[in-house]
Design a protein around this motif. Structure first.
Motif, PDB file in Angstrom:
ATOM      1  N   UNK A   1     110.506  48.053 -43.872  1.00 51.14           N
ATOM      2  CA  UNK A   1     109.514  46.970 -43.903  1.00 51.14           C
ATOM      3  C   UNK A   1     108.751  46.867 -42.588  1.00 51.14           C
TER       4      UNK A   1
ATOM      5  N   UNK B   1     105.477  49.163 -42.760  1.00 46.03           N
ATOM      6  CA  UNK B   1     104.273  48.669 -43.440  1.00 46.03           C
ATOM      7  C   UNK B   1     103.908  47.248 -43.012  1.00 46.03           C
ATOM      8  N   UNK B   2     104.547  46.781 -41.960  1.00 46.91           N
ATOM      9  CA  UNK B   2     104.156  45.483 -41.401  1.00 46.91           C
ATOM     10  C   UNK B   2     104.606  44.285 -42.211  1.00 46.91           C
ATOM     11  N   UNK B   3     105.541  44.484 -43.157  1.00 51.41           N
ATOM     12  CA  UNK B   3     106.075  43.311 -43.864  1.00 51.41           C
ATOM     13  C   UNK B   3     106.960  42.517 -42.918  1.00 51.41           C
TER      14      UNK B   3
ATOM     15  N   UNK C   1      97.094  41.033 -39.392  1.00 47.20           N
ATOM     16  CA  UNK C   1      97.241  41.324 -40.826  1.00 47.20           C
ATOM     17  C   UNK C   1      96.012  42.062 -41.392  1.00 47.20           C
ATOM     18  N   UNK C   2      94.831  41.637 -41.009  1.00 44.60           N
ATOM     19  CA  UNK C   2      93.602  42.216 -41.553  1.00 44.60           C
ATOM     20  C   UNK C   2      93.465  43.696 -41.143  1.00 44.60           C
TER      21      UNK C   2
ATOM     22  N   UNK D   1      95.672  46.296 -43.073  1.00 44.88           N
ATOM     23  CA  UNK D   1      95.392  46.659 -44.466  1.00 44.88           C
ATOM     24  C   UNK D   1      94.988  48.125 -44.651  1.00 44.88           C
TER      25      UNK D   1
ATOM     26  N   UNK E   1      98.068  50.258 -44.443  1.00 41.75           N
ATOM     27  CA  UNK E   1      98.964  50.132 -45.607  1.00 41.75           C
ATOM     28  C   UNK E   1      98.486  50.999 -46.765  1.00 41.75           C
ATOM     29  N   UNK E   2      97.170  51.172 -46.865  1.00 45.35           N
ATOM     30  CA  UNK E   2      96.645  51.961 -47.981  1.00 45.35           C
ATOM     31  C   UNK E   2      97.075  53.424 -47.882  1.00 45.35           C
TER      32      UNK E   2
ATOM     33  N   UNK F   1     105.014  52.537 -51.526  1.00 37.65           N
ATOM     34  CA  UNK F   1     106.317  51.908 -51.273  1.00 37.65           C
ATOM     35  C   UNK F   1     107.024  51.722 -52.605  1.00 37.65           C
TER      36      UNK F   1
ATOM     37  N   UNK G   1     109.919  49.941 -54.195  1.00 34.73           N
ATOM     38  CA  UNK G   1     110.833  48.847 -53.853  1.00 34.73           C
ATOM     39  C   UNK G   1     112.176  48.997 -54.570  1.00 34.73           C
TER      40      UNK G   1
ATOM     41  N   UNK H   1     112.871  52.673 -51.093  1.00 34.32           N
ATOM     42  CA  UNK H   1     113.950  51.763 -50.729  1.00 34.32           C
ATOM     43  C   UNK H   1     115.013  51.808 -51.829  1.00 34.32           C
TER      44      UNK H   1
ATOM     45  N   UNK I   1     110.474  40.838 -54.998  1.00 35.82           N
ATOM     46  CA  UNK I   1     109.657  41.627 -54.059  1.00 35.82           C
ATOM     47  C   UNK I   1     108.231  41.870 -54.539  1.00 35.82           C
TER      48      UNK I   1
ATOM     49  N   UNK J   1     101.350  42.758 -50.764  1.00 35.78           N
ATOM     50  CA  UNK J   1     100.938  42.969 -49.366  1.00 35.78           C
ATOM     51  C   UNK J   1     100.891  44.454 -49.026  1.00 35.78           C
ATOM     52  N   UNK J   2     101.876  45.210 -49.551  1.00 38.67           N
ATOM     53  CA  UNK J   2     101.896  46.651 -49.267  1.00 38.67           C
ATOM     54  C   UNK J   2     100.654  47.327 -49.865  1.00 38.67           C
TER      55      UNK J   2
ATOM     56  N   UNK K   1      97.841  46.131 -49.876  1.00 39.63           N
ATOM     57  CA  UNK K   1      96.702  45.556 -49.149  1.00 39.63           C
ATOM     58  C   UNK K   1      96.010  44.443 -49.925  1.00 39.63           C
TER      59      UNK K   1
END
Lengths: 264, 286
Positions: free
Chosen positions: A57, A60-62, A82-83, A86, A89-90, A94, A96, A174, B142, B148-149, B151
């Protein structure tokens, strides 16, 4: 940006430098250092609760570290707002632990979500992507099914198809085989191998399923007490003399744990 | 050793212990209010900057689910409250020879007070509970992390359409509740107690003006905001597992209910003062 050892093509894709993370009084990451090489699958093993998912996590900055640095292709990302995170993250997909499929959408819409979020794709391109990704995971024709109608293994495969929909550079898995029977687990393992070989995806797999780890890993790192205590190839870790590592990969309880059972 | 004894003395001292508890509560309350403030700001920011085709599509889905599907329960509640008001009020008015005037008190009570508050409380249970449970489950499984992942801002994707739908539909549902409440009162007065139609509607109309209707709708607007923001906040911050979701739903409803009552009081005083400012020679509307 000048080419340095950190952002050169041969440098690590992801780098952790002395990362610390705690939740209240619980120390989860305690000075973690890790380099993840490109186009390879790195497996992170370790007992439950040692911070394997927390590590993912952070990428990806979670979650953000309390101290220390996280780099992606040499660019520091742990302090990005956060901005600005983005676009980074693209470049990741992930998978989960609980699949995290959107219950209110059918399988096709789940896979289309990242494409619609990004924008600029025609409906035809989106439909083709859904079909292609579902074919890769062996679930062609399941577009209109709802996540609630799928088995655990099918949900994982759909989640993998969604994670792949933007053709990410790095895939983070994960606990991809947790809760699946051995045959379904093997299907997921084969998929991870296929993605790495066919699409040259850099993979980071967090697991405590050793059969899966040995099958998919180019490198294995073991996380214990918030630090990497061992790193090597699958063969190297099999022959590692460290008793703690051997106990984990062979699944043996410690003497203290057995004594505690005897006292019950 | 000496240090241990000192700290033990500190803990066992009842006055210090009491102050520590009060301090802990205060810090916790300030943290929650600050966190809620940031959440509210991100919603408002999202409303003004984050509306796109998907959000608007989701907004219409939510308006249907929150609004259209709530009409029966809101009408049922409103109808019976209007009827009960008539049953209780008519004998009192009749005793002082003013049975024909009962329409005015029913209409004013329903439109200004009971309609908006009752509708809001019913919606806090029906919509607030479902919003908290849905978002809480998404957090626990989740799905919010997954957004969020990919974006996608979870507040813009999930919260903004729900809050907007609730703000729009609560006044609409209040109009339904008010209308059926007045009809419920009319049914008892005219159909059972024998009041004639003309005096009932005549006095009902004299008790009303545009500002009275507006008071009810302004209240409903704020109640919609209260219900949806608290419910979404509780969903986003819920604890783990089924127990965490269940607890978030209960806390969300209780907090929403209390804030609706508080907001009703504050709005009543504020709107009354505005009324006095605008029409100083008219009696107070409280």
């Amino acid at each position: 940006m000048p080419i340095t050892s950190e952002n050169s093509p041969d440098g690590p894709v992801i780098r952790f430098e002395n990362v610390h993370k705690r939740f209240g009084s619980l120390v989860v990451l305690n000075g973690l250092d890790l380099d993840v090489p490109a186009d390879r699958t790195t497996v992170v093993i370790g007992p439950s609760g040692t911070g394997k998912s927390v590590l993912l996590k952070h990428i990806v900055g979670l979650l953000r570290p309390d101290s220390g640095k996280v780099y992606f292709h040499g660019q520091r990302i742990d302090n990005l707002p956060e901005k600005e995170f983005e676009p980074i993250r693209k470049r990741f997909g992930f998978l989960f632990q609980q699949s995290a499929l959107f219950d209110s959408m059918d399988v096709g819409e789940n896979i289309a979500f990242p494409l619609r979020q990004e924008g600029g794709f025609t409906e035809l391109q989106i439909t083709e992507t859904i079909h292609e990704k579902l074919s890769i995971v062996g679930l062609a024709g399941s577009e209109r099914k709802m996540p609630g109608d799928l088995s655990g293994g099918q949900r994982k495969r759909v989640a993998l198809a969604r994670a792949m929909s933007m053709n990410p550079e790095v895939l983070l898995y994960d606990e991809p085989t947790t809760g699946l029977d051995p045959i379904r687990s093997d299907v997921i393992n084969e998929l991870i191998l296929k993605l790495q070989k066919q699409f040259k995806v850099t993979g980071i797999v967090v697991t405590h399923d050793m059969a899966s780890a040995f099958k998919v890993a180019d490198h294995i790192v073991m996380l214990l007490h918030g630090k990497i205590v061992y790193r090597g190839t699958a063969d190297e870790i099999r022959n590692c003399p460290d008793p703690e590592v051997q106990r984990f990969i062979q699944g043996r309880a410690s003497v203290a744990e057995l004594d505690a059972l005897d006292r019950l | 050793m000496e240090q241990n004894q000192t700290s033990r003395r500190r803990v066992t001292n009842p006055i210090t212990g009491f102050l520590a508890v009060i301090g802990g509560w205060t810090v916790n309350a300030v943290q929650i209010m600050g966190d809620f403030g940031c959440f509210l700001f991100s919603i408002i920011y999202g409303i003004f900057t984050g509306l796109n085709r998907r959000t608007i599509r989701e907004l219409f889905i939510q308006m249907y689910e929150m609004g259209t599907l709530s009409i029966p329960v809101v009408m049922l509640g409103g109808g019976f409250i209007g009827a009960v008001l008539a049953v209780e009020a008519y004998p009192q008015f009749k005793a002082i020879g003013a049975g024909n005037r009962v329409g005015s008190v029913i209409v004013i009570s329903v439109v200004k007070q009971i309609g908006p508050v009752l509708t809001a409380v019913m919606l806090a249970g029906r919509l607030g509970g479902s919003m908290t449970a849905e978002l809480g489950t998404m957090r626990v499984t989740e799905q919010i992390d997954a957004l969020r992942v990919m974006a996608a801002d979870p507040v813009r994707t999930l919260v903004v359409p729900r809050v907007l739908a609730c703000i729009i539909m609560t006044p609409v549902l209040t109009v339904f509740s008010d209308s059926i409440g007045i009809l419920g009162g009319w049914l008892i007065c005219v159909g059972v107690e024998g009041v004639r139609n003309y005096p009932f509607w005549h006095y009902a109309q004299t008790g009303m003006d545009m500002f009275t209707v507006l008071v009810g709708l302004i209240k409903a607007f704020f109640f919609g905001l209260v219900i949806s923001t608290i419910a979404c906040y509780k969903g986003f911050r819920c604890g783990n597992g089924a127990r965490g979701v269940g607890r978030a739903c209960t806390e969300g409803f209780v907090a929403g209910f209390c804030v609706i009552l508080l907001a009703n009081f504050i709005l009543a005083v504020m709107l009354n003062n505005i009324y006095i400012m605008l029409w100083p020679n008219q009696p107070s509307i409280l």
